[in-house]
Design an enzyme around this catalytic site. Structure first.
Site, PDB file in Angstrom:
ATOM      1  N   TYR A 143     -30.775 -47.834   3.643  1.00  0.00           N
ATOM      2  CA  TYR A 143     -29.787 -46.822   3.273  1.00  0.00           C
ATOM      3  C   TYR A 143     -28.433 -47.152   3.857  1.00  0.00           C
ATOM      4  O   TYR A 143     -28.336 -47.541   5.013  1.00  0.00           O
ATOM      5  CB  TYR A 143     -30.150 -45.472   3.896  1.00  0.00           C
ATOM      6  CG  TYR A 143     -31.119 -44.672   3.113  1.00  0.00           C
ATOM      7  CD1 TYR A 143     -30.896 -44.386   1.782  1.00  0.00           C
ATOM      8  CD2 TYR A 143     -32.251 -44.178   3.727  1.00  0.00           C
ATOM      9  CE1 TYR A 143     -31.797 -43.619   1.077  1.00  0.00           C
ATOM     10  CE2 TYR A 143     -33.157 -43.414   3.037  1.00  0.00           C
ATOM     11  CZ  TYR A 143     -32.929 -43.143   1.706  1.00  0.00           C
ATOM     12  OH  TYR A 143     -33.814 -42.380   1.025  1.00  0.00           O
TER      13      TYR A 143
ATOM     14  N   GLU B   6     -29.346 -46.086 -10.301  1.00  0.00           N
ATOM     15  CA  GLU B   6     -28.350 -45.043 -10.544  1.00  0.00           C
ATOM     16  C   GLU B   6     -26.967 -45.563 -10.162  1.00  0.00           C
ATOM     17  O   GLU B   6     -26.755 -45.968  -9.017  1.00  0.00           O
ATOM     18  CB  GLU B   6     -28.638 -43.810  -9.672  1.00  0.00           C
ATOM     19  CG  GLU B   6     -29.890 -43.066 -10.078  1.00  0.00           C
ATOM     20  CD  GLU B   6     -30.164 -41.864  -9.188  1.00  0.00           C
ATOM     21  OE1 GLU B   6     -31.090 -41.109  -9.506  1.00  0.00           O
ATOM     22  OE2 GLU B   6     -29.459 -41.679  -8.159  1.00  0.00           O
TER      23      GLU B   6
ATOM     24  N   ARG C 112     -21.172 -45.999  -5.979  1.00  0.00           N
ATOM     25  CA  ARG C 112     -22.235 -46.681  -5.246  1.00  0.00           C
ATOM     26  C   ARG C 112     -23.442 -46.789  -6.167  1.00  0.00           C
ATOM     27  O   ARG C 112     -23.518 -46.129  -7.197  1.00  0.00           O
ATOM     28  CB  ARG C 112     -22.601 -45.923  -3.972  1.00  0.00           C
ATOM     29  CG  ARG C 112     -23.330 -44.607  -4.219  1.00  0.00           C
ATOM     30  CD  ARG C 112     -23.544 -43.850  -2.919  1.00  0.00           C
ATOM     31  NE  ARG C 112     -24.584 -44.438  -2.096  1.00  0.00           N
ATOM     32  CZ  ARG C 112     -25.849 -44.002  -2.042  1.00  0.00           C
ATOM     33  NH1 ARG C 112     -26.226 -42.987  -2.782  1.00  0.00           N
ATOM     34  NH2 ARG C 112     -26.721 -44.565  -1.259  1.00  0.00           N
TER      35      ARG C 112
ATOM     36  N   ASN D 269     -27.686 -46.566  -6.371  1.00  0.00           N
ATOM     37  CA  ASN D 269     -28.932 -46.135  -5.734  1.00  0.00           C
ATOM     38  C   ASN D 269     -30.059 -46.564  -6.668  1.00  0.00           C
ATOM     39  O   ASN D 269     -29.819 -46.950  -7.807  1.00  0.00           O
ATOM     40  CB  ASN D 269     -28.914 -44.622  -5.515  1.00  0.00           C
ATOM     41  CG  ASN D 269     -29.962 -44.181  -4.510  1.00  0.00           C
ATOM     42  OD1 ASN D 269     -30.597 -45.006  -3.855  1.00  0.00           O
ATOM     43  ND2 ASN D 269     -30.156 -42.880  -4.389  1.00  0.00           N
TER      44      ASN D 269
ATOM     45  N   HIS E  69     -29.561 -32.644   0.411  1.00  0.00           N
ATOM     46  CA  HIS E  69     -30.077 -33.944   0.846  1.00  0.00           C
ATOM     47  C   HIS E  69     -31.184 -33.820   1.891  1.00  0.00           C
ATOM     48  O   HIS E  69     -31.700 -34.837   2.362  1.00  0.00           O
ATOM     49  CB  HIS E  69     -28.941 -34.794   1.436  1.00  0.00           C
ATOM     50  CG  HIS E  69     -28.057 -35.391   0.396  1.00  0.00           C
ATOM     51  ND1 HIS E  69     -26.730 -35.065   0.278  1.00  0.00           N
ATOM     52  CD2 HIS E  69     -28.305 -36.280  -0.598  1.00  0.00           C
ATOM     53  CE1 HIS E  69     -26.199 -35.738  -0.732  1.00  0.00           C
ATOM     54  NE2 HIS E  69     -27.126 -36.473  -1.282  1.00  0.00           N
TER      55      HIS E  69
END
Lengths: 321, 348, 203
Positions: free
Chosen positions: B37, B265, B223, B225, B193
């Protein structure tokens, strides 16, 4: 992300004195295109090329946020200030090309509010002018209470009273008129949010009274831009960039960093947003904290400084920049 | 039209497929041979013509079929699209942003003309021709967010900014990685989250939130994912988990290459000007293992990443049970050769 | 810190405190069952004029008459005791619709009661962080089935059977203020019928 904000190239389309102290400036895009829309309460940072160095001052956008043809700001002349407002009043004329930032909002409306109660003092009226136009266009429920020194110094008071006759209340200091704050606050329906923009004393007064009457912190919004104060010149060593720089009497530490090409992020340039927070590596002397971002405890600890408004007096200061 | 749109399904017979060109532009999410992560946000600026990063909102060969699949999901469960009352202005912001971007970037597919507040929108692939009054909900068949996101690939969350936090107060979520809009709507950044393991203790969310609160108009970010999906399903919602969950159990070494999909994603973030909210589009790209293996670099890398991933993460992403089978399959494509930096295939 | 000792959990799971006196011209207290004790504890520290500005809405549930007399003895400005949250719902909505800023809200008792009253208060425009809560009594959970959306009240075991659609659900800590419920998710989707033994986790 990189320092600062995305920029807009604009041309001054109008300079209009509003009263003895306040002048209004109108910007259009130099390339003739449309400006971005914005949300009521947003400010723009105006770059001023003043005698060899760049000054960046934030001003609230007061025009209709939906108007993409022009932005308007109002600047109150501050003869005691470091010169930003004097520059705007004396050196900026129609046709001048300037650079301003994209709008940034650190004083936005809480759109959940069942009612927006706005309290303005003096030049603090400007963000509310944009907010009221936004709310009027979207059927928002708002009410303004605006304190001015005298009728002649009450910028836009007449214009606002005419446009929103049932929502605008003007108070003239010289006639002994004052907001009946306690009764005003007690009568507000659940779901009301307060917005305050004006002198520090006014902000503290409203916040204090609201807290004493049991208003939740989250329903109270205020904007207080500190203009960076002048002070004794000082020297700073920058650990990361390995530079030693001088901060002039009429220059802020942030401006000195920028003048030396050191990357320092910012949004408000007024001690409020926390963007430029910088770690103190070594300090032999006194940090002069002027921000309202860091807590009192953090001020005492001396491990952090906000270069946009705070200064230093002493022998050695080393920063993590 | 420049794009040939596929006629394909994301349910029942799963006829979804990627053309060779679509495989080549697939946004493979691993820029090195390992994964952990991170916030990994970068400016969402025009990069690599032909890639999903070229334009603000990517339109590809799956556009028409994805929009049909969304309509089916919404008919079955309208709660996949919700907007709390104060988010209407943000919905208009999003509509304006997408219409302006698509008309600019794909002039042969979309057009927008404005006469004051009277706007004329043409969407040729979906055969929509709409005249409406901007900021007047009564002139559109749906609310502004729903209207435009029924015509735009990817899920959309609209985040209200207040009290130094972001609030998930509106969204169009029909192709999510197993989270429920209906349950999460109204939550703040840390709350929605909350179920993500590890990232919290690593301070990821505190840093990400700080970045997002300061996101500027005119400076969007992005970003990548990823997760794993068996079959090319868009609707991997918790609502229907009892229906798609069983599909995860039918994998064999013979069929895993064609049934197991890497789901990426492309998450982008835009500051919306009129409302000061943030738009958070989450665009999913699917590619089955055997198509990924046509790019030797991706075959080697995917094997190494999955081999070394912590079990906790594999559990959270929902593929822990199939991980041994994936590794068995992928190991055949990893000859131990070094891989180049970055996500794109090596030029032949 | 909470009077009830809850295990460490995730960020969406509500945490509860202990009542403190807050400034305000009007106070609304909503409690169920043992939640009455939180009000009575507050009374030991509160200024005498608090109760003349206070509206108490109380749902005794299984405690019957145990706390009724003591609560009434506080002589609140308004007092209501009713059979269920449902029964009190209109009264609560009416109170919020007529209230002004500065109203202080205190919620005490079970998570289900506090959660539902919290939703009513936030919908009326009070930020959730400004509402005081104090957990007392049962830790049974109000659960929403993510599949059929049905609510099952007072869940004590994990996993449990959805009282509406009959799926076997495991109890998550993920909590929605809007639903005033925790999330229940099918536990045997990938292996139908393979359901772990149900354990009593909440009392």
């Amino acid at each position: 992300m990189s320092a600062g904000t995305a920029k807009l190239n604009v041309t001054v389309a109008e300079v209009k004195p509003i009263n003895d102290l306040v002048t209004r400036f109108k910007f259009i895009r130099t390339d003739g295109g449309e400006l971005p829309t914005f949300s009521g309460g947003a400010h723009t940072v105006v770059e001023m090329q003043d005698d060899g160095f760049t000054r960046l001052n934030p001003y609230s956008l007061m025009s209709d946020p939906a108007d993409r043809d022009a932005y308007m700001i109002s600047v109150r002349r501050d003869d005691q200030g470091r010169g930003g407002s004097k520059f705007m009043h004396s050196k900026v004329a129609e046709g001048l090309e300037m650079v301003i930032s994209n709008p940034v909002n650190l004083f936005s409306l809480d759109l959940r509010a069942k009612k927006h109660l706005m309290i303005a003092g003096g030049i603090g009226i400007t963000p509310f002018m944009a907010q009221m136009q936004q709310l009027a266009a979207t059927n928002g429920h708002f009410e303004l209470h605006y304190s001015v020194r005298t009728a002649s110094l009450g910028s836009y008071a007449e214009q606002l009273s005419e446009r929103f006759p049932n929502r605008v209340n003007i108070y003239h200091d010289d006639l002994g008129q004052a907001i009946d704050l306690e009764n005003l606050l007690i009568g507000q329906p659940l779901g009301t949010h307060i917005y305050i923009c004006g002198p520090k004393g006014m902000i503290d007064w409203v916040r204090g009274k609201a807290a004493a009457l049991g208003w939740p912190r989250e329903a109270i919004h205020y904007e207080e831009f500190l203009a960076p104060a002048s002070g004794k010149p000082f020297e700073v060593r920058l650990a990361i960039s390995n530079k030693t720089i001088q901060v002039g009497e009429n220059q802020s530490l942030l401006e000195a960093l920028e003048a030396n090409d050191v990357d320092a992020p910012y949004l408000c340039r007024g001690g409020a947003c926390g963007q430029c927070e910088t770690a103190v590596v070594e300090c032999d002397g006194e940090l002069i904290h002027r921000d309202h971002w860091l807590s009192d405890e953090q001020h005492r600890a001396g491990k952090l400084i906000m270069p946009c408004v705070s200064r230093f007096d002493g022998k050695t200061l080393v920063l993590d920049r | 039209m420049t794009i040939q749109f596929n006629d394909e399904t994301f349910r029942d017979d799963f006829s979804f497929k990627n053309s060779p060109a679509a495989i080549k532009r697939f946004p493979f999410p691993f820029h090195e041979d390992s994964y952990m992560y991170s916030v990994n946000l970068e400016p969402h600026t025009k990069t690599r013509p032909g890639s999903p990063f070229e334009f603000a909102f990517d339109v590809d060969e799956h556009y028409v079929s994805e929009m049909k699949d969304r309509a089916v999901t919404l008919a079955d469960d309208p709660l996949r699209c919700q907007s709390l009352p104060h988010m209407t202005l943000a919905g208009w912001d999003l509509l304006e942003y997408i219409m302006e971007a698509k008309a600019r970037d794909y002039p042969d597919l979309f057009s927008l003309t404005k006469d004051g507040n009277i706007w004329h929108w043409e969407n040729k692939p979906l055969e929509i021709d709409q005249t409406f009054i901007f900021l007047d909900e009564s002139t559109l068949p749906y609310g502004p967010m729903e209207y435009i996101t029924r015509q735009t690939q990817g899920d959309f969350a609209l985040l209200d900014q207040r009290d130094d936090n972001l609030w998930l107060d509106a969204g169009m979520i029909t192709s999510q990685a197993d989270w429920s809009l209906d349950f999460n709507v109204g939550m703040n950044f840390f709350e929605w989250h909350a179920p993500v393991p590890k990232a919290n203790e690593m301070g990821i969310f505190v840093r990400a939130l700080k970045f997002l609160l300061n996101l500027q108009q005119g400076a969007p970010a992005r970003r990548l994912n990823w997760t794993m999906t068996v079959n090319p399903l868009l609707d991997t919602s918790p609502e229907n988990y009892h229906k798609w969950g069983p599909m995860k159990t039918g994998l064999t070494i013979e069929n895993i290459g064609s049934k197991q999909y890497l789901r990426v994603e492309l998450q982008t973030l835009f500051r919306l000007p009129r409302s000061n909210a943030i738009a958070f589009p989450i665009r999913a790209y699917l590619c089955r293992f055997e198509d990924l293996m046509t790019v030797p670099k991706w075959g080697r890398r995917l094997h190494r990443v999955l081999r070394d991933i912590p079990d906790e993460l594999a559990t959270y992403k929902g593929f822990i049970d199939n991980k041994p089978l994936m590794l068995e399959y992928l190991s055949r494509f990893d000859d131990g050769a070094p891989t180049s930096d970055g996500i794109w295939p090596d030029e032949a | 810190m909470s009077k009830t000792d809850f295990p460490l959990s995730i960020d969406s799971r509500p945490v509860y405190g202990v009542f403190e006196m807050r400034a305000g011209k009007h106070h609304l207290m909503i409690a169920d069952a043992e939640g009455a004790e939180a009000l009575l504890d507050l009374a030991t520290a509160a200024p005498a004029d608090l109760w003349a500005k206070t509206h108490i809405i109380y749902i005794p549930k299984t405690t019957g008459k145990k706390y009724l007399g003591k609560l009434q003895a506080l002589s609140p400005d308004q007092f209501y005791a009713g059979p269920s949250y449902e029964a009190a719902k209109q009264r609560i909505a009416d109170t919020f619709s007529k209230a002004h800023m500065g109203l202080q809200v205190y919620l005490a008792g079970t998570e289900g009661l506090m959660g539902q009253a919290m939703y009513a208060a936030t919908s009326a425009g009070i930020p959730h962080t400004a509402i005081q809560t104090e957990h007392r009594g049962s830790t049974a959970r109000r659960m929403q089935c993510v599949h059929c959306k049905g609510i099952t009240e007072d869940v004590t075991h994990d996993p449990f059977i959805c009282s509406h659609c009959g799926l076997n659900l495991f109890v998550r800590d993920h909590y929605s203020r809007r639903m005033a419920a925790f999330q229940g998710v099918c536990i045997d989707a990938e292996d139908p019928g393979n359901v772990p033994k149900s354990v009593g986790l909440f009392k």
